[in-house]
Design an enzyme around this catalytic site. Structure first.
Site, PDB file in Angstrom:
ATOM      1  N   VAL A  19       0.838  -1.206   0.000  1.00 64.02           N
ATOM      2  CA  VAL A  19       0.000   0.000   0.000  1.00 64.02           C
ATOM      3  C   VAL A  19       0.873   1.257   0.000  1.00 64.02           C
ATOM      4  CG1 VAL A  19      -1.690   1.303   1.359  1.00 64.02           C
ATOM      5  CG2 VAL A  19      -1.936  -1.170   1.113  1.00 64.02           C
ATOM      6  N   CYS A 286      -4.965  -9.847   4.271  1.00 59.85           N
ATOM      7  CA  CYS A 286      -6.117  -9.037   4.675  1.00 59.85           C
ATOM      8  C   CYS A 286      -7.355  -9.834   5.094  1.00 59.85           C
ATOM      9  CB  CYS A 286      -6.509  -8.098   3.543  1.00 59.85           C
ATOM     10  SG  CYS A 286      -5.244  -6.875   3.228  1.00 59.85           S
TER      11      CYS A 286
END
Ligand code: UDX
Length: 468
Positions: A19, A286
């Protein structure tokens, strides 16, 4: 390039994983001056040499195009005081009990607090954090830097929805942007993201815009709702996958084909075709972490989430099921050589976190089998991160399959989809294929035993009666 709307701002990105790196490079591409900070100095050294420390398509190419606007460093002092925006992209691992570990978030917020100098700054949290963390960040800043300095620093929750393997596509062509915080500060976020929201940036020749894409939907809301959106979205994706796996298991009993069934289900626009692929279930950094954290968060409020808990159970049961299928054919795994194709949790990444392949190796070796593994990109990483596992590495699919008693396909890499399976199985000792990603879609000519998840169509002629 500097977009029409873009001002040249100073941006600091803290935490350089998938990210953080994507965020830093995309913001630099939009014309801003970016400093990427990470406490891992070896990562910083690699970045300074022009190498991306993880496998993610096209990030390195973008880095070479924007290098004059990016500085990589481990030194918080150099950029935090001058930053207009500070992006928090640190990992939030899961603790033993399932709760989110906010140590890294707290560390970087403390570092920011020490470097505040009274300038108006916006702190954008992209890390997935329990609901309420935005407010906690604000009060931590106050405690560490004092009210006056902390008041000049506004907090925004801007959860990241990119998927590994398509980080740049998802960053430049997102379907939605969720922004949580005070109205005034959200306006500044909209200005920052204007080139993406309005799609006025110069397209990159190596990042293809998804067909039919127009622009993202922007959802402006509170800190809490933005934080909750990320968990709710990931939990729903997890639910869809576990639902497909649960249906697949029933399909096997009733003689239906999960591919056809999910094609029919997903064609309903209210449901949609995505995330209905049955197989070895989800992995990655995730879905598992966020579903567990959500269940833990709900426990705090005495608000059980039985659907999410069931989705988690179904997912990990699926991994056991795959090894049990293998054992059903080999009878006893002791001394058996099992080729394992695919180590990463999904294709186009070398990320091994919570990968089903990890559990397959552990389970097979526990049952006495020997694993010879192959992956097109993740072998190197596995050799350092999976030292606790016992397996041999193969340099090619052919090497893995040579004399193998059986093979498990654990990751749907395009290389495996494109294999001439009729040819490659000939070197196996016994051609037993456990296709845990349902990638083999045509009837094979070779006499093989083919197991797939939720379908018993292809290997019919040679299919043994495994169950009454
Ligand atoms: C996920 C979310 O998709 C993303 O929005 C969020 O920001 C981070 O978490 P990621 O972990 O990169 O992204 O992977 P994703 O593409 O979602 O796949 C997760 C796992 O589910 C993979 O192991 C994949 O193989 C599996 N999967 C996916 C299925 O088993 N079936 C499907 O239909 C889809």
């Amino acid at each position: 390039m500097l977009s029409k709307q873009g001002k040249n701002l100073n941006i600091t990105v803290l935490g350089l994983g998938y990210v953080g790196l994507s965020t830093a490079l995309v913001l630099a591409y939009l014309g801003h001056q970016v400093t990427g900070l990470d406490i891992d100095s070896s990562k910083i050294e690699m970045l300074k040499r022009g190498t991306i420390p993880l496998f993610e398509p096209n990030l390195e190419t973008l880095m070479s195009r924007v290098q004059e606007r990016v500085v990589w460093s481990s030194d918080n002092h150099i950029s935090i005081p001058h930053a207009d925006f500070i992006f928090l992209c640190v990992q939030t691992p899961v603790l033993e009990g399932g709760q989110s570990d906010l140590t890294f978030v707290e560390q970087v917020v403390s570092a920011i607090a020490l470097n505040l100098q009274g300038r108006t700054q916006i702190m954008v949290n992209k890390s997935t954090v329990p609901v309420g963390t935005g407010k906690r960040i604000k009060s931590l800043l106050e405690r560490k830097a004092g009210r006056t300095l902390a008041d000049r620093c506004q907090v925004v929750a801007n959860p990241e929805f990119l998927s590994e393997g398509s980080a740049l596509i998802d960053s430049l062509y997102p379907h939605r942007m969720v922004l949580g915080g005070e109205i005034e500060v959200l306006r500044k976020m909209l200005e920052l993201y204007a080139p993406i929201i309005q799609q006025t940036f110069e397209p990159l020749d190596f990042v293809v815009c998804p067909s039919g894409y127009t622009q993202p939907e922007v959802i402006e809301t509170t800190l809490e709702s933005a934080e909750m959106t990320k968990y709710a979205a990931n939990a729903f994706l997890a639910l869809k996958i576990s639902y497909a796996n649960e249906m697949a298991n029933l399909c096997e009993h009733v003689g239906a084909d999960i591919l056809d069934v999910m094609a029919g289900v997903g064609a309903d626009r209210r449901i949609g075709p995505h995330f209905l692929a049955a197989g070895a279930g989800w992995g990655g950094s995730c879905l598992g972490k966020d579903t567990r954290a959500l269940v833990k968060l709900a426990e705090v409020y005495d608000c059980p989430l039985p659907i999410i808990s069931a989705a988690i159970a179904v997912n990990y049961q699926q991994r056991i099921k795959v090894v049990e299928l293998l054992e059903r054919h080999l009878k006893d795994l002791k001394g058996k050589r099992v080729a394992l194709l695919g180590l990463s949790f999904k294709p186009h990444t070398d990320d091994l976190r919570d990968s089903p392949a990890h559990d397959f190796i552990a389970d097979i070796t526990n049952r006495g089998g020997r694993v010879i593994a192959h992956d097109p990109v993740a072998m190197k990483r596995a050799n350092t991160e999976w030292n606790h596992l016992d397996y041999l590495s193969a340099n090619s699919v052919e090497e893995a399959l040579q004399d193998a008693d059986a093979c498990i396909i654990a990751t749907d890499w395009p290389e495996y989809v494109a294999l001439d399976w009729d040819r490659v199985v000939t070197s196996m000792k016994s051609p037993i294929l456990i296709d845990a990603r349902n990638i083999i879609r045509r009837r094979l000519k070779s006499p093989i035993i083919l197991e797939q998840i939720g379908r018993k169509v292809l290997g019919e002629a040679n299919y043994p009666q495994v169950k009454p």
